[in-house]
Design a protein around this motif. Structure first.
Motif, PDB file in Angstrom:
ATOM      1  N   ASN A 328       0.838  -1.210   0.000  1.00  0.00           N
ATOM      2  CA  ASN A 328       0.000   0.000   0.000  1.00  0.00           C
ATOM      3  C   ASN A 328       0.871   1.257   0.000  1.00  0.00           C
ATOM      4  OD1 ASN A 328       0.600   0.957   2.655  1.00  0.00           O
ATOM      5  ND2 ASN A 328      -0.940  -0.388   3.538  1.00  0.00           N
ATOM      6  N   GLU A 329       0.230   2.396  -0.146  1.00  0.00           N
ATOM      7  CA  GLU A 329       0.967   3.646  -0.346  1.00  0.00           C
ATOM      8  C   GLU A 329       1.899   3.976   0.812  1.00  0.00           C
ATOM      9  OE1 GLU A 329      -1.613   7.187  -0.088  1.00  0.00           O
ATOM     10  OE2 GLU A 329      -3.209   5.842   0.562  1.00  0.00           O
ATOM     11  N   PHE A 330       1.454   3.765   2.052  1.00  0.00           N
ATOM     12  CA  PHE A 330       2.274   4.141   3.203  1.00  0.00           C
ATOM     13  C   PHE A 330       3.468   3.207   3.371  1.00  0.00           C
ATOM     14  CE2 PHE A 330      -1.763   6.230   4.186  1.00  0.00           C
ATOM     15  CZ  PHE A 330      -1.298   7.497   4.494  1.00  0.00           C
ATOM     16  N   LEU A 331       3.275   1.924   3.067  1.00  0.00           N
ATOM     17  CA  LEU A 331       4.411   1.011   3.089  1.00  0.00           C
ATOM     18  C   LEU A 331       5.428   1.401   2.015  1.00  0.00           C
ATOM     19  CD1 LEU A 331       2.628  -2.446   3.545  1.00  0.00           C
ATOM     20  CD2 LEU A 331       3.762  -1.062   5.284  1.00  0.00           C
ATOM     21  N   PHE A 332       4.933   1.752   0.845  1.00  0.00           N
ATOM     22  CA  PHE A 332       5.834   2.144  -0.246  1.00  0.00           C
ATOM     23  C   PHE A 332       6.634   3.384   0.109  1.00  0.00           C
ATOM     24  CE2 PHE A 332       6.685   4.803  -3.947  1.00  0.00           C
ATOM     25  CZ  PHE A 332       7.449   3.935  -4.714  1.00  0.00           C
ATOM     26  N   MET A 333       5.983   4.378   0.681  1.00  0.00           N
ATOM     27  CA  MET A 333       6.674   5.638   0.984  1.00  0.00           C
ATOM     28  C   MET A 333       7.810   5.439   1.980  1.00  0.00           C
ATOM     29  SD  MET A 333       3.550   8.410   1.047  1.00  0.00           S
ATOM     30  CE  MET A 333       2.312   7.384   1.830  1.00  0.00           C
ATOM     31  N   LYS A 334       7.642   4.483   2.868  1.00  0.00           N
ATOM     32  CA  LYS A 334       8.698   4.210   3.846  1.00  0.00           C
ATOM     33  C   LYS A 334       9.761   3.268   3.278  1.00  0.00           C
ATOM     34  CE  LYS A 334      10.483   4.242   8.067  1.00  0.00           C
ATOM     35  NZ  LYS A 334      10.934   5.435   8.788  1.00  0.00           N
ATOM     36  N   GLU A 335       9.342   2.333   2.447  1.00  0.00           N
ATOM     37  CA  GLU A 335      10.245   1.266   2.009  1.00  0.00           C
ATOM     38  C   GLU A 335      11.160   1.669   0.863  1.00  0.00           C
ATOM     39  OE1 GLU A 335      12.111  -2.382   2.065  1.00  0.00           O
ATOM     40  OE2 GLU A 335      10.696  -1.513   3.503  1.00  0.00           O
ATOM     41  N   LEU A 336      10.692   2.518  -0.060  1.00  0.00           N
ATOM     42  CA  LEU A 336      11.427   2.773  -1.298  1.00  0.00           C
ATOM     43  C   LEU A 336      12.875   3.153  -1.051  1.00  0.00           C
ATOM     44  CD1 LEU A 336      11.426   3.088  -4.394  1.00  0.00           C
ATOM     45  CD2 LEU A 336      10.816   5.501  -4.029  1.00  0.00           C
ATOM     46  N   LEU A 337      13.124   4.104  -0.166  1.00  0.00           N
ATOM     47  CA  LEU A 337      14.478   4.606   0.082  1.00  0.00           C
ATOM     48  C   LEU A 337      14.946   4.284   1.503  1.00  0.00           C
ATOM     49  CD1 LEU A 337      14.173   8.099  -1.664  1.00  0.00           C
ATOM     50  CD2 LEU A 337      14.914   5.921  -2.649  1.00  0.00           C
ATOM     51  N   ARG A 338      14.427   3.203   2.062  1.00  0.00           N
ATOM     52  CA  ARG A 338      14.794   2.841   3.435  1.00  0.00           C
ATOM     53  C   ARG A 338      16.302   2.677   3.585  1.00  0.00           C
ATOM     54  NH1 ARG A 338      11.704   0.623   7.544  1.00  0.00           N
ATOM     55  NH2 ARG A 338      10.011   0.079   6.102  1.00  0.00           N
ATOM     56  N   ASP A 339      16.943   2.079   2.600  1.00  0.00           N
ATOM     57  CA  ASP A 339      18.389   1.859   2.705  1.00  0.00           C
ATOM     58  C   ASP A 339      19.169   3.163   2.702  1.00  0.00           C
ATOM     59  OD1 ASP A 339      17.903  -0.829   2.779  1.00  0.00           O
ATOM     60  OD2 ASP A 339      18.487  -1.228   0.699  1.00  0.00           O
ATOM     61  N   ARG A 340      18.548   4.236   2.196  1.00  0.00           N
ATOM     62  CA  ARG A 340      19.191   5.547   2.228  1.00  0.00           C
ATOM     63  C   ARG A 340      18.816   6.328   3.501  1.00  0.00           C
ATOM     64  NH1 ARG A 340      17.804   7.891  -3.858  1.00  0.00           N
ATOM     65  NH2 ARG A 340      18.084   5.926  -5.003  1.00  0.00           N
ATOM     66  N   GLY A 341      17.933   5.744   4.315  1.00  0.00           N
ATOM     67  CA  GLY A 341      17.486   6.439   5.522  1.00  0.00           C
ATOM     68  C   GLY A 341      16.515   7.568   5.233  1.00  0.00           C
ATOM     69  N   GLN A 342      15.785   7.473   4.112  1.00  0.00           N
ATOM     70  CA  GLN A 342      14.874   8.548   3.711  1.00  0.00           C
ATOM     71  C   GLN A 342      13.476   8.001   3.434  1.00  0.00           C
ATOM     72  OE1 GLN A 342      17.354   9.773   0.339  1.00  0.00           O
ATOM     73  NE2 GLN A 342      17.725  11.745   1.350  1.00  0.00           N
ATOM     74  N   VAL A 343      12.477   8.894   3.553  1.00  0.00           N
ATOM     75  CA  VAL A 343      11.097   8.572   3.193  1.00  0.00           C
ATOM     76  C   VAL A 343      10.655   9.576   2.138  1.00  0.00           C
ATOM     77  CG1 VAL A 343      10.570   7.611   5.451  1.00  0.00           C
ATOM     78  CG2 VAL A 343      10.137  10.026   5.034  1.00  0.00           C
ATOM     79  N   VAL A 344       9.715   9.153   1.300  1.00  0.00           N
ATOM     80  CA  VAL A 344       9.205  10.051   0.273  1.00  0.00           C
ATOM     81  C   VAL A 344       7.851  10.603   0.693  1.00  0.00           C
ATOM     82  CG1 VAL A 344      10.433   8.813  -1.534  1.00  0.00           C
ATOM     83  CG2 VAL A 344       8.048   8.229  -1.068  1.00  0.00           C
ATOM     84  N   GLY A 345       7.491  11.739   0.126  1.00  0.00           N
ATOM     85  CA  GLY A 345       6.250  12.408   0.485  1.00  0.00           C
ATOM     86  C   GLY A 345       5.031  11.731  -0.101  1.00  0.00           C
ATOM     87  N   ARG A 346       3.887  12.011   0.499  1.00  0.00           N
ATOM     88  CA  ARG A 346       2.617  11.480   0.004  1.00  0.00           C
ATOM     89  C   ARG A 346       1.968  12.450  -0.981  1.00  0.00           C
ATOM     90  NH1 ARG A 346      -2.936  11.740   1.923  1.00  0.00           N
ATOM     91  NH2 ARG A 346      -4.116   9.949   1.103  1.00  0.00           N
ATOM     92  N   LEU A 347       1.812  13.698  -0.570  1.00  0.00           N
ATOM     93  CA  LEU A 347       1.217  14.674  -1.472  1.00  0.00           C
ATOM     94  C   LEU A 347       2.113  14.939  -2.676  1.00  0.00           C
ATOM     95  CD1 LEU A 347      -0.225  17.275   1.057  1.00  0.00           C
ATOM     96  CD2 LEU A 347      -1.467  15.522  -0.207  1.00  0.00           C
ATOM     97  N   ASP A 348       3.407  14.832  -2.470  1.00  0.00           N
ATOM     98  CA  ASP A 348       4.361  15.038  -3.562  1.00  0.00           C
ATOM     99  C   ASP A 348       5.566  14.166  -3.264  1.00  0.00           C
ATOM    100  OD1 ASP A 348       6.271  15.966  -5.393  1.00  0.00           O
ATOM    101  OD2 ASP A 348       5.432  17.986  -5.398  1.00  0.00           O
ATOM    102  N   SER A 349       5.697  13.078  -4.016  1.00  0.00           N
ATOM    103  CA  SER A 349       6.744  12.099  -3.697  1.00  0.00           C
ATOM    104  C   SER A 349       8.134  12.553  -4.120  1.00  0.00           C
ATOM    105  CB  SER A 349       6.417  10.749  -4.331  1.00  0.00           C
ATOM    106  OG  SER A 349       6.349  10.847  -5.745  1.00  0.00           O
ATOM    107  N   ARG A 350       8.257  13.763  -4.669  1.00  0.00           N
ATOM    108  CA  ARG A 350       9.586  14.319  -4.917  1.00  0.00           C
ATOM    109  C   ARG A 350      10.244  14.731  -3.604  1.00  0.00           C
ATOM    110  NH1 ARG A 350       9.338  19.322  -7.967  1.00  0.00           N
ATOM    111  NH2 ARG A 350       7.463  19.659  -6.712  1.00  0.00           N
TER     112      ARG A 350
END
Length: 501
Positions: A328-350
């Motif tokens: 789901n969206e919230f899992l994706f936002m946390k998981e995508l860049l987990r190895d970089r120690g970063q999360v992406v935004g929901r309203l704007d994933s940039r």
């Protein structure tokens, strides 16, 4: 004796009830509406424009003629142009539900605009940059920005409480009444009329099409502008047993991975759009088939889907497989860049953020929200007081959690009858009954709140006349107008829609 005792108890209860009614605190007297009118001049689209701003309260009344709600609005009317009935009138609102109209007001349409970095850089503290908005539509259209009850300065009156207005149908009925009152008071019944909504505001627009256009005494619309739309909630609600969002969110996952260079062999595609076309095809064919088959899918089919999901999203194959092919969206936002120690935004994933804990399942807060909220909040407060002479001690509610938490999502007689909320059929019916009714849709590629593929799904179903739909895409997120190139393209697209060349 028993009858006498019973009668005595009834009389006693009636007396107590009457006394309670007598001592009940009556509603506070309703004060007169506050309205500020000011004259201004600005240069928009190369045209010098004189205009009037009316910022204040409109009281809506119940069947007995008593005030029930105060709707705060800011109306812009050009004063140096021919008052031709052909001049368009836009009614503009945001979403939430529970949001004021500040975002579209000071992001796209109004004469002042909040300026934020286009590259998704987080904004700090005041002072923020607010500039004259040369892109405003005031040269070609009048505009009314509406704050629904519980947002901005809008509120219930007398004996009425907020819950009387907080719901899909309740809200649409209230705003439809406001629009009727406005066009009556300002003699705009024969003007071309458009609704412009963002996010849940697009859901509101769909419900308003039904409230305004159906039945006798209708207020027919020339069109709706749907900015970052959510019309069919089956495409956006990750609930158990509903596989549709996993399909409709996938292209936005892929666009996000593309933006952050989280996928391998990116150079094999000539452009983001070419990449997304492949993702769309996979989502509708192989991925949708395997999700539908469930346990009936072969091992080869599952392996193919895992491989393609990894290829398009950058998520690890083991993570995809362990998630049962459903992220789901919230899992994706946390998981995508987990190895970089970063999360992406929901309203704007940039946008990128950092959490205190890397191993948490979800982010602490949306970095694309806290990056911009303070700037818009400060800007509208300063603008109201300094430019429009609206000075009130009561808070201007930017985004109300109370409204959202108490929202009635039912727009049918029963939940079983409704299923997922879906206002797309109302827009389709509006098209069938009004030959001049058109739809403009603005989509952000990096919008993980209302993904573009979900909107495409809605537009391709329910009898929508695609020949009267204008679909546009921008390389930004939910509020694509914070990205300068997207803003300029969006404004030109809206101009072409309202006043065709």
């Amino acid at each position: 004796m028993l009858k006498q005792l019973t009668l005595g108890l009834l009389l006693t209860a009636a007396t107590a009830l009457a006394q309670a009614e007598d001592t009940k605190t009556p509603p506070a007297p309703v004060a007169d509406p506050q309205v500020s009118v000011s004259e201004h001049k600005g240069k928009f689209h190369g045209d010098t424009v004189k205009y009037r701003v009316t910022a204040g309260d409109t009281y809506l009344k119940d069947d007995k003629g008593n005030p029930k709600a105060s709707i705060f609005s800011i109306a812009y009317t050009r004063t140096d142009a021919d008052n031709s009935p052909a001049r368009p009138l836009l009614f503009v609102f945001n979403g939430g539900p529970g949001s004021s109209s500040v975002w579209l007001h000071m992001g796209i349409f109004g004469p002042k605009r909040v300026v934020l970095p286009s590259d998704a850089e987080r904004v700090g503290a005041a002072p923020f940059t607010v500039e004259d908005n040369r892109l405003s539509l005031l040269d070609v259209a009048d505009m009314v920005f509406i704050d629904p009850v519980g947002t901005g300065y809008s509120k219930p009156l007398g004996e009425y409480e907020g819950k009387a207005f907080w719901g899909v149908k309740e809200d649409a009925e209230t705003l439809a009444e406001f629009i009727r009152v406005y066009i009556t008071q300002h003699q705009r019944w024969n003007s071309p009329k458009y609704l412009a909504g963002e996010s849940y505001g697009t859901t509101r627009a769909g419900a308003l099409v039904r409230e305004l256009q159906e039945g006798w005494g209708s207020i027919d619309l020339n069109g709706v502008l749907l900015i970052s739309s959510i019309l069919d909630f089956q495409t956006g609600d990750f609930t158990e047993g509903n596989d549709t969002p996993y399909i409709t969110f996938l292209p936005t996952y892929a666009a996000t991975a593309w933006y952050h260079n989280a996928i391998a062999n990116k150079d094999q595609w000539s452009s983001l759009e070419a990449f997304l076309q492949d993702v769309r095809q996979f989502a509708l064919e192989d991925y949708a088939t395997v999700l539908l088959k469930g346990a009936l899918a072969s091992e080869a089919q599952v392996n193919n889907v895992v491989d393609k999901l990894h290829r398009f999203t950058g998520l690890k194959p083991d993570y995809i497989r362990q998630s049962n092919l459903r992220v789901n969206e919230f899992l994706f936002m946390k998981e995508l860049l987990r190895d970089r120690g970063q999360v992406v935004g929901r309203l704007d994933s940039r946008y990128l953020g950092e959490d205190a804990s890397i191993v948490r399942e979800r982010f602490e807060a949306d970095p694309s929200s806290y990056a911009i909220d303070g700037a818009y909040t400060a800007a509208i407060q300063a603008y109201l007081a300094a430019d429009l002479n609206v000075q009130r001690e009561e808070p201007y509610h930017i985004l109300s959690g109370e409204v959202f938490m108490n929202w009635n999502w039912l727009y049918a007689r029963t939940a079983r009858e409704q299923g997922f909320l879906n206002v797309t059929p109302f827009i389709a019916k509006g098209m069938r009954q009004n030959k001049d009714f058109r739809v403009f849709v603005a989509n952000g590629y990096y919008d993980l709140a209302t993904p573009f593929f979900a909107t495409e799904h809605s537009m391709n179903h329910h009898g929508i006349d695609l020949e009267r739909v204008t679909m546009k895409y921008y390389e930004a997120g939910h509020m694509m107008y914070i990205h300068q190139p997207s803003l300029e393209a969006l404004v030109q697209d809206i101009r072409d829609f309202i006043v065709p060349r």
